[in-house]
Design a protein around this motif. Structure first.
Motif, PDB file in Angstrom:
ATOM      1  N   ASN A 262       3.747  -3.496  -6.770  1.00 51.26           N
ATOM      2  CA  ASN A 262       4.037  -3.081  -5.508  1.00 51.26           C
ATOM      3  C   ASN A 262       4.276  -4.534  -4.707  1.00 51.26           C
ATOM      4  O   ASN A 262       4.030  -4.680  -3.039  1.00 51.26           O
ATOM      5  CB  ASN A 262       2.723  -2.020  -4.746  1.00 51.26           C
ATOM      6  CG  ASN A 262       1.740  -3.505  -5.211  1.00 51.26           C
ATOM      7  OD1 ASN A 262       1.229  -4.559  -4.981  1.00 51.26           O
ATOM      8  ND2 ASN A 262       0.169  -2.225  -5.004  1.00 51.26           N
ATOM      9  N   ALA A 263       4.420  -5.165  -5.245  1.00 53.76           N
ATOM     10  CA  ALA A 263       4.475  -6.707  -4.673  1.00 53.76           C
ATOM     11  C   ALA A 263       5.543  -6.716  -3.732  1.00 53.76           C
ATOM     12  O   ALA A 263       5.852  -7.174  -2.425  1.00 53.76           O
ATOM     13  CB  ALA A 263       3.955  -8.148  -5.354  1.00 53.76           C
ATOM     14  N   LYS A 264       7.082  -6.249  -4.338  1.00 55.36           N
ATOM     15  CA  LYS A 264       7.621  -6.783  -3.503  1.00 55.36           C
ATOM     16  C   LYS A 264       7.842  -5.808  -2.017  1.00 55.36           C
ATOM     17  O   LYS A 264       8.127  -6.622  -0.906  1.00 55.36           O
ATOM     18  CB  LYS A 264       9.018  -6.003  -4.420  1.00 55.36           C
ATOM     19  CG  LYS A 264       9.951  -7.080  -4.534  1.00 55.36           C
ATOM     20  CD  LYS A 264      11.071  -6.572  -5.327  1.00 55.36           C
ATOM     21  CE  LYS A 264      12.382  -7.532  -5.082  1.00 55.36           C
ATOM     22  NZ  LYS A 264      12.979  -7.571  -6.273  1.00 55.36           N
ATOM     23  N   ASP A 265       7.440  -4.934  -2.181  1.00 53.19           N
ATOM     24  CA  ASP A 265       6.838  -3.850  -1.013  1.00 53.19           C
ATOM     25  C   ASP A 265       6.492  -4.424  -0.036  1.00 53.19           C
ATOM     26  O   ASP A 265       6.024  -4.391   1.313  1.00 53.19           O
ATOM     27  CB  ASP A 265       6.164  -2.408  -1.490  1.00 53.19           C
ATOM     28  CG  ASP A 265       7.637  -2.112  -2.189  1.00 53.19           C
ATOM     29  OD1 ASP A 265       8.912  -1.975  -1.993  1.00 53.19           O
ATOM     30  OD2 ASP A 265       6.969  -0.892  -3.176  1.00 53.19           O
ATOM     31  N   ILE A 266       4.998  -4.650  -0.379  1.00 51.52           N
ATOM     32  CA  ILE A 266       4.038  -5.367  -0.052  1.00 51.52           C
ATOM     33  C   ILE A 266       4.924  -6.332   1.102  1.00 51.52           C
ATOM     34  O   ILE A 266       4.947  -6.529   2.094  1.00 51.52           O
ATOM     35  CB  ILE A 266       2.198  -5.529  -0.381  1.00 51.52           C
ATOM     36  CG1 ILE A 266       1.816  -4.212  -0.612  1.00 51.52           C
ATOM     37  CG2 ILE A 266       1.953  -6.332   0.733  1.00 51.52           C
ATOM     38  CD1 ILE A 266       1.033  -4.135  -1.843  1.00 51.52           C
TER      39      ILE A 266
ATOM     40  N   ILE B 201       0.107   0.074   5.126  1.00 49.42           N
ATOM     41  CA  ILE B 201       1.541  -0.339   6.559  1.00 49.42           C
ATOM     42  C   ILE B 201       0.899   0.261   7.360  1.00 49.42           C
ATOM     43  O   ILE B 201       1.347  -0.685   7.710  1.00 49.42           O
ATOM     44  CB  ILE B 201       2.369  -0.321   5.825  1.00 49.42           C
ATOM     45  CG1 ILE B 201       2.361  -1.132   3.851  1.00 49.42           C
ATOM     46  CG2 ILE B 201       3.372  -0.591   5.803  1.00 49.42           C
ATOM     47  CD1 ILE B 201       3.270  -0.731   3.030  1.00 49.42           C
ATOM     48  N   THR B 202       1.645   1.069   7.659  1.00 49.08           N
ATOM     49  CA  THR B 202       1.094   1.643   8.902  1.00 49.08           C
ATOM     50  C   THR B 202       0.549   1.080  10.091  1.00 49.08           C
ATOM     51  O   THR B 202       0.067   0.318  10.803  1.00 49.08           O
ATOM     52  CB  THR B 202       0.941   3.674   9.533  1.00 49.08           C
ATOM     53  OG1 THR B 202       1.853   4.178   7.947  1.00 49.08           O
ATOM     54  CG2 THR B 202       1.353   3.427  10.568  1.00 49.08           C
TER      55      THR B 202
ATOM     56  N   LEU C 239      -4.559  -6.441   7.238  1.00 45.87           N
ATOM     57  CA  LEU C 239      -4.176  -7.441   6.219  1.00 45.87           C
ATOM     58  C   LEU C 239      -4.825  -7.822   4.830  1.00 45.87           C
ATOM     59  O   LEU C 239      -3.789  -7.896   3.825  1.00 45.87           O
ATOM     60  CB  LEU C 239      -3.200  -8.064   6.585  1.00 45.87           C
ATOM     61  CG  LEU C 239      -3.202  -9.500   6.514  1.00 45.87           C
ATOM     62  CD1 LEU C 239      -1.148  -9.445   5.614  1.00 45.87           C
ATOM     63  CD2 LEU C 239      -3.152 -11.015   7.739  1.00 45.87           C
ATOM     64  N   ASP C 240      -5.574  -7.533   4.524  1.00 46.00           N
ATOM     65  CA  ASP C 240      -6.543  -7.771   4.021  1.00 46.00           C
ATOM     66  C   ASP C 240      -6.488  -7.121   3.421  1.00 46.00           C
ATOM     67  O   ASP C 240      -6.651  -7.482   1.699  1.00 46.00           O
ATOM     68  CB  ASP C 240      -8.327  -8.268   5.016  1.00 46.00           C
ATOM     69  CG  ASP C 240      -9.222  -9.391   5.207  1.00 46.00           C
ATOM     70  OD1 ASP C 240      -7.844 -10.408   5.244  1.00 46.00           O
ATOM     71  OD2 ASP C 240      -9.608  -9.161   5.465  1.00 46.00           O
ATOM     72  N   LEU C 241      -6.728  -5.865   3.022  1.00 47.89           N
ATOM     73  CA  LEU C 241      -6.840  -4.512   2.344  1.00 47.89           C
ATOM     74  C   LEU C 241      -5.254  -4.587   1.572  1.00 47.89           C
ATOM     75  O   LEU C 241      -5.081  -5.327  -0.261  1.00 47.89           O
ATOM     76  CB  LEU C 241      -6.942  -3.188   2.476  1.00 47.89           C
ATOM     77  CG  LEU C 241      -6.657  -2.103   2.040  1.00 47.89           C
ATOM     78  CD1 LEU C 241      -7.503  -2.427   0.571  1.00 47.89           C
ATOM     79  CD2 LEU C 241      -7.119  -0.731   2.287  1.00 47.89           C
ATOM     80  N   LEU C 242      -4.744  -5.075   2.021  1.00 47.35           N
ATOM     81  CA  LEU C 242      -2.707  -5.151   0.946  1.00 47.35           C
ATOM     82  C   LEU C 242      -2.822  -6.593   0.128  1.00 47.35           C
ATOM     83  O   LEU C 242      -2.365  -6.653  -0.674  1.00 47.35           O
ATOM     84  CB  LEU C 242      -1.240  -4.804   2.755  1.00 47.35           C
ATOM     85  CG  LEU C 242      -1.784  -4.274   3.493  1.00 47.35           C
ATOM     86  CD1 LEU C 242      -0.133  -3.802   3.962  1.00 47.35           C
ATOM     87  CD2 LEU C 242      -1.235  -2.949   2.014  1.00 47.35           C
ATOM     88  N   TYR C 243      -3.068  -7.863   0.893  1.00 46.56           N
ATOM     89  CA  TYR C 243      -3.597  -8.717  -0.078  1.00 46.56           C
ATOM     90  C   TYR C 243      -4.505  -8.238  -1.142  1.00 46.56           C
ATOM     91  O   TYR C 243      -3.866  -8.982  -2.100  1.00 46.56           O
ATOM     92  CB  TYR C 243      -4.389  -9.620   0.960  1.00 46.56           C
ATOM     93  CG  TYR C 243      -3.922 -11.206  -0.129  1.00 46.56           C
ATOM     94  CD1 TYR C 243      -2.956 -11.776   0.225  1.00 46.56           C
ATOM     95  CD2 TYR C 243      -5.663 -11.547   0.192  1.00 46.56           C
ATOM     96  CE1 TYR C 243      -3.261 -12.927  -0.858  1.00 46.56           C
ATOM     97  CE2 TYR C 243      -5.465 -12.417  -0.617  1.00 46.56           C
ATOM     98  CZ  TYR C 243      -4.193 -13.993  -0.722  1.00 46.56           C
ATOM     99  OH  TYR C 243      -4.422 -14.756  -1.322  1.00 46.56           O
ATOM    100  N   SER C 244      -5.491  -8.004  -0.774  1.00 45.42           N
ATOM    101  CA  SER C 244      -6.118  -7.681  -2.396  1.00 45.42           C
ATOM    102  C   SER C 244      -5.133  -6.791  -3.111  1.00 45.42           C
ATOM    103  O   SER C 244      -5.709  -6.674  -4.242  1.00 45.42           O
ATOM    104  CB  SER C 244      -7.608  -6.976  -2.016  1.00 45.42           C
ATOM    105  OG  SER C 244      -8.237  -6.276  -0.884  1.00 45.42           O
ATOM    106  N   MET C 245      -4.931  -5.653  -2.672  1.00 47.53           N
ATOM    107  CA  MET C 245      -4.556  -4.338  -3.751  1.00 47.53           C
ATOM    108  C   MET C 245      -3.310  -4.766  -4.305  1.00 47.53           C
ATOM    109  O   MET C 245      -2.771  -4.025  -4.835  1.00 47.53           O
ATOM    110  CB  MET C 245      -4.622  -3.061  -2.595  1.00 47.53           C
ATOM    111  CG  MET C 245      -3.317  -3.312  -1.616  1.00 47.53           C
ATOM    112  SD  MET C 245      -3.487  -1.629  -0.701  1.00 47.53           S
ATOM    113  CE  MET C 245      -2.526  -0.400  -1.545  1.00 47.53           C
ATOM    114  N   CYS C 246      -2.291  -6.220  -3.521  1.00 44.18           N
ATOM    115  CA  CYS C 246      -1.065  -6.826  -4.075  1.00 44.18           C
ATOM    116  C   CYS C 246      -0.976  -6.790  -5.820  1.00 44.18           C
ATOM    117  O   CYS C 246      -2.053  -7.350  -5.840  1.00 44.18           O
ATOM    118  CB  CYS C 246      -0.725  -7.135  -3.428  1.00 44.18           C
ATOM    119  SG  CYS C 246       0.931  -7.785  -3.070  1.00 44.18           S
TER     120      CYS C 246
END
Lengths: 166, 1022
Positions: free
Chosen positions: B392-396, B366-367, B381-388
């Motif tokens: 953890n959806a709410k956080d991401i 996220i940083t 962004l790509d990584l967050l998208y695929s690990m969501c």
């Protein structure tokens, strides 16, 4: 496979371009413009990677290196390793440096025919041909000797090209 | 000569450099091109040196972005020059200018071959280079054997050999057959024994190309690759010139590891062990150092090793070691390594074993969203998208939203799309989803595509619980000072539909809602105004008791836009104005939008599973809408209760909120006054609604309807089903049935009806208990239809009732239907039909029976449609034209341009007409794009009447055509015209009656769209 090598200056003028897939000339220029507009907005000390798919279509990557007034850009697909491509740019530039002793943009402008010969010794049909600048230099020197043997004309010395510059 | 100067060339380059602008440059280049062209033409006197110079100039001009087609031949011709300098220019420039399919290249193929097989190494190199750059299939076929020979020849120098290897690679890519797998595999393995690292690098590239197509032939190369890797990793026997910043040829290491990734598995335990040793060494022995180039090189190898480890499906231990490394990388100073760390983490996430370990790095990832480098932000962004995921959806998503306000413009669109998808996919609760989307619109309205806000409206519409919440939220956003237009659209839509749910709360009175929305009107574009007008109409409809001031104000707005130049706005203004003067009927016409057909999406599926009620209500609302599109003529306003089912009249809005009691079918209350309390008594929520006070008025005013709970086919399974299949009243007053319908029809009712419109016998309806067949004979204006009621079961069907609800233009007489159909028996019920008038309305069979405890009631359209009273006729051209001319204009001859026609080739259109008994008369119209047809129509009123039809199609645009219909009777002309129009506009999907009386623009729009795609539907509705 490497799709294209672009060398352009910081004003976006192409200095050496070579496409290893056929691209119509207008498309080449559109791509060069687009690459430049991305590169010129990038700060110093950021990564050497830029999103290329919007310019070169799916499965394309772009690495670049910025030297003085020039951008050296490689476009390639996922079969190549990004950092290895970055190293290849370094090899290309180091070879030019050896050829021209502290290469500058003008060397490339006025000797672009020679740059083509050097590039052809490093990248061959989109594949890495030689990664040792020593070996590249050897090949280029051989070519130079051959040309000299055919006794064509004088070399344009570096001082002359400098003299021509504005 | 390439490497030495050519004075003319240098002068030209200087000149171009000195040009102040593009225009000057163009002039200079044009001048030069003109000169070159003339020189090339005057063949004599052009020395090879000049030719060479001009060809170089051309390449330079080409690089500047100008076309130099005329010079290709010159460049190619230099290839056959005897001397090295010219030949070199020829080869280099040709491979830059010419594409592989160029005809000139064929001319050079022999020269190229001579150079390749010749003894001159430098010529060999030049030829190989050109073939390697632009060699096509033809080159491949004629040169591959020679190139292979060079590659395995022992006398060949490395300089040539490495080029031969890559040249072969090119030829192989152009035509894989040129490499004979069986013979070549052995040679390939031998090539890997090469000591020269230059040749080895090229050979490895060749191997990668070969194994990527067919690894099985090259198993023998696998251990050799591992050996090479060991040699490099241990730095054994690596010449200085191949050591790059202290690292033994990183390119060869990388390529070798690439090659290994094409083998699915390494079976030999020894090889596997050695390989893992090497990999372990690479993984552990790489550190981030100061020198950037060294870093790049060592990490090139490292990241390739990571990829190989992932591929080899190493033990979990090694994997988690990799993740740890990556976790370290994404936090280092070196941006390239951060970038690749994120990228590889995304790749690694495919491996389930390590997902949890990767998730531990969420904070660092996220940083990275705030990294100064956009390339790194994108990877993050790509990584967050695929690990969501749900956990953890709410956080991401909240991080993404937060980032959105500071994100650069280049990323906002992608960011908002991804946030929207994640919110939808992993939403823990729907109100959160609504929050997210509204925030998205608030923060990045211009990047929120229509799809996204359509979607949130679909959710809100389909989820009753969500509606008050969404309305409250929308109201909140409207209070903000400057809001994006998309927000105006969404809020206006939501408040128009659902604002009334909160009418008791401060700030939600119709007037307040109207005021706050109307404030925005001057700021919005013309695409939003129609939505606002709809909202006003809805507010007007929901204002109970009516507020004359508000009404006048809204009417004034409608009036104002009646002359708007935008057709959509004008139409809505006119129509809403007219509709809103209809008093209570407005409530029916502007009823709440039905639920949307569900899209295939994981989220929706889950929602369906958990909220069965919602899904069914959705089906009911959908049907309500579809019914309200059907003809008003089907309405029997004074329908007598049948089957002991009272006709219940309730305000739709009340009903849509509440379940219909299943006990209702057992009540027998004839008086409306008696019915009402029952409804209210059982519908707990009705009192809460402002409309309940007015129920009486509504009831007395109009349309009664009913549908016993289990009677109606659930359109859930097929959203088309309701369109034509259930012909109930036009009003949207359909009680909501919360009980699952026990009996599902077999087959598509609408489909069956449609096919019976075109033929005279077939199955009208079928379910597990009964089959209703139909056979008809039509003679002039009369018809005799026989219904075959077949009991499919071993127990009797009871309380069988069949009633025909005839439209006014048909006189029907149905013979007595027995109350009980014995097991396995078939009962025939003749039905006489007399056609009185031309009309497109359709008779309905109201059929019900009881099986066990299941009460089944269906309303079936009867195929006594207009075309049944048509008879084909053939007439001569003279007769046709005489008639055509005598019917000179409206109302006997009507013309209309029909748009949105389903595109059909003319021949198919002719067949379609024929199938409807409209005889196509070929040759009557000289224009081949036109179609002329005629038929005789029979009714008691008109007797036999000749009908003439002419269709003029536009070959350029098959979706529109002009249609002229003529007959001796104005009603017939009109009805037939509409009939044909419907037939053309909605050919297979539904034979559907467009609204005749008081159509609302909302419904009309969706009618045309006739699409089941909710997005398109919503777009049409808006």
């Amino acid at each position: 496979m490497i799709r294209a090598v672009l060398v352009m200056n910081t004003q976006g003028r192409p200095r050496i371009t070579k496409f290893y897939e056929f691209w119509p000339v207008e498309k080449q220029h559109e791509a060069i413009r687009n690459v430049f507009s991305v590169l010129c907005s990038r700060a110093e000390h950021v990564s050497n990677f830029v999103d290329a798919e919007s310019i070169f279509g799916p499965d394309s990557r772009l690495v670049y290196k910025h030297f003085a007034t020039l951008y050296f850009v490689l476009i390639f697909d996922s079969s190549e390793n990004e950092l290895a491509m970055l190293d290849l740019i370094q090899v290309f530039v180091e070879t030019l440096d050896k050829c021209f002793r502290n290469v500058c943009e003008l060397d490339i402008v006025f000797n672009y025919s020679k740059i083509h010969a050097i590039l052809d010794e490093i990248i061959f049909g989109g594949q890495v041909l030689e990664t040792s600048s020593t070996e590249v230099m050897k090949a280029v020197e051989e070519i130079t000797k051959l040309e000299a043997a055919s006794n064509a004309i004088n070399l344009v010395s570096k001082s002359v090209s400098n003299w021509r510059s504005r | 000569m390439a490497l030495s100067g050519m004075r003319g060339l240098s002068v030209f380059i200087s000149d171009v450099r000195n040009c102040q602008n593009k225009e000057q440059e163009r002039l200079r280049v044009d001048k030069e091109l003109g000169k070159i062209r003339t020189r090339f033409k005057s063949e004599k006197g052009l020395k090879p040196y000049d030719k060479k110079k001009y060809v170089w100039k051309m390449l330079y001009i080409y690089m500047l972005g100008y076309d130099v087609d005329f010079g290709h031949m010159e460049a190619v011709s230099l290839i056959s020059a005897p001397k090295y300098p010219e030949k070199q220019v020829g080869y280099i420039v040709t491979s830059c200018l010419v594409n592989e399919n160029h005809d000139f290249l064929r001319l050079a193929i022999n020269t190229v071959r001579t150079d390749i097989i010749g003894r001159n190494e430098t010529f060999q190199c030049l030829a190989l280079t050109m073939v390697g750059n632009i060699g096509g299939r033809e080159f491949s076929e004629s040169l591959a054997p020679d190139v292979q020979k060079l590659l395995v020849s022992s006398s060949c120098r490395p300089l040539v050999k490495k080029k031969a290897a890559l040249c072969l690679l090119r030829l192989y890519r152009k035509n894989p057959d040129v490499v004979n797998v069986d013979g070549w595999a052995v040679r390939m393995a031998q090539l890997l024994d090469e000591r020269d690292l230059g040749v080895l690098t090229s050979s490895m590239s060749l191997l990668v190309a070969l194994v990527s197509n067919n690894y099985e032939a090259y198993w023998s190369c696998l251990p050799k690759c591992v050996k090479i890797l060991e040699r490099l990793a241990r730095n054994q026997d690596i010449p200085q010139e191949y050591t790059y910043y202290g690292i033994p040829s990183p390119w060869l290491q990388v390529k070798t590891m690439r090659a290994l990734q094409y083998f699915p598995i390494i079976e030999d335990p020894n090889t596997r062990r050695s390989l893992f040793e090497v990999l372990q060494r690479i993984l552990m022995g790489t550190d981030v150092v100061k020198n950037v180039n060294k870093n790049n090189a060592s990490h090139a190898v490292l990241f390739e090793a990571l990829a190989l480890v992932m591929h080899l499906d190493a033990e979990k231990e090694m994997m988690s070691q990799c993740v740890t490394l990556l976790g370290k990388f994404i936090a280092v100073r070196e941006p390239n390594i951060r970038y690749l760390g994120l990228e590889n983490m995304t790749r690694m996430f495919m491996i389930t074993d390590v997902q949890d370990i990767i998730k531990r790095h969420q904070a660092q990832i996220i940083t990275s969203l705030k990294d100064p480098d956009i390339s790194i932000r994108r990877r993050a962004l790509d990584l967050l998208y695929s690990m969501c995921d749900v956990s953890n959806a709410k956080d991401i998503v909240e991080e993404l939203l937060q980032y959105l306000s500071t994100a650069d413009f280049a990323m906002r669109e992608e960011l908002s799309l991804k946030a929207a998808i994640l919110a939808e996919k992993f939403t823990p609760d729907l109100s959160w989803y609504v929050d997210v989307i509204l925030q998205l619109i608030d923060k990045a309205g211009e990047f929120v595509s229509d799809d996204i806000w359509f979607r949130v409206i679909q959710f809100v519409t389909n989820n009753d619980d969500l509606q008050p919440y969404a309305a409250a939220k929308a109201r909140e956003y409207l209070d903000k000072p400057a809001i994006h237009e998309t927000m105006v659209k969404v809020s206006a839509y939501i408040l128009g539909e659902f604002g009334h749910l909160l009418v008791r709360q401060p700030g939600f009175s119709p007037r307040e809602i109207f005021n706050i929305i109307h404030e925005k009107l001057p700021t919005v574009s013309t695409s939003t105004i129609p939505i606002l007008l709809s909202t006003y109409a809805k507010i007007l409809m929901h204002t109970q008791p009516p507020d004359p001031d508000l009404q006048n104000q809204i009417w004034a707005i409608f009036k104002k836009y009646e002359s708007c130049i935008e057709v959509e706005i004008q139409q809505r203004a006119v129509e809403y104005f007219a509709l809103s003067r209809k008093g209570a009927a407005l409530v029916d016409i502007l009823a709440e939008m039905p639920k949307f057909p569900e899209r295939q999406s994981a989220l929706i599926k889950r929602a369906e599973d958990t909220e069965v009620d919602t899904a069914e209500q959705s089906a009911m609302k959908l049907r309500a809408q579809q019914l309200s599109q059907t003809s008003n003529a089907l309405v029997v306003s004074d329908q007598h209760p049948t089957n002991g089912t009272p006709a219940v009249m309730v305000n739709q809005l009340g009903l849509l909120k509440v379940p219909n009691p299943s006990t209702r079918s057992n009540m027998d209350n004839d008086s409306e006054d008696q019915r009402l309390p029952q409804v209210n008594g059982t519908l707990s929520k009705v009192e809460a609604l402002p409309q309940s006070a007015d129920l009486d008025g509504v009831l007395l005013d109009t349309l009664a309807i009913e549908g016993p709970p289990s009677s109606i086919v659930q359109p859930k399974s097929n959203s088309n089903l309701g369109l034509g299949g259930i012909a109930v009243e036009s009003s949207a007053l359909v009680p909501v049935d919360q009980q699952a319908n026990a009996v599902q029809p077999i087959g598509n009712i609408a489909e069956r009806f449609r096919s019976l419109c075109l033929k005279d016998s077939g199955v009208l309806y079928e379910d597990p208990y009964i089959q209703i067949g139909l056979k008809a004979e039509w003679r002039a204006h009369q018809g005799r239809v026989v219904l075959f009621l077949g009991n499919k079961n071993t127990s009797p069907l009871l309380s069988v009732q069949a009633i025909i609800l005839p439209p006014t233009h048909l006189k029907t007489e149905l013979s007595l239907v027995p109350e009980t159909i014995p097991p396995r028996a078939q009962v025939q019920c003749p039905l006489e039909v007399v056609n009185l008038l031309p009309s497109r309305d359709v008779a309905v069979l109201d059929f019900s029976y009881k099986f066990g405890n299941d009460m089944v009631n269906v309303k079936l359209q009867l195929p006594a449609v207009l075309n049944k009273f048509l008879q084909p006729i053939s007439i001569s051209a003279e007769d046709f034209f005489a008639q055509w001319r005598s019917l000179s204009g409206p109302p006997l001859k009507l013309q209309e341009v029909v748009r949105g026609v389903k595109p059909l080739p003319l021949l198919e259109m002719a067949n379609l007409f024929d199938s409807y008994s409209l005889t196509v008369c070929p040759g009557l119209d000289p224009n081949p794009n036109n179609l002329v047809a005629c038929a005789t129509f029979y009714s008691e009123n008109t007797r036999a009447m000749l009908c003439l039809i002419r269709i003029e199609t536009d070959p350029a645009d098959r979706t529109q055509l002009r249609m002229t219909v003529a007959s001796g009777d104005p009603t017939l002309t009109f009805e037939l015209k509409m009939f044909i129009k419907e037939m053309l506009v909605s050919i297979p999907p539904a034979i559907q009656k467009p609204p005749q009386a008081s159509p609302t623009p909302l419904q009309q729009a969706s009618d045309v769209a006739a699409s089941t795609d909710p997005g398109a539907m919503l777009a049409a509705l808006l």
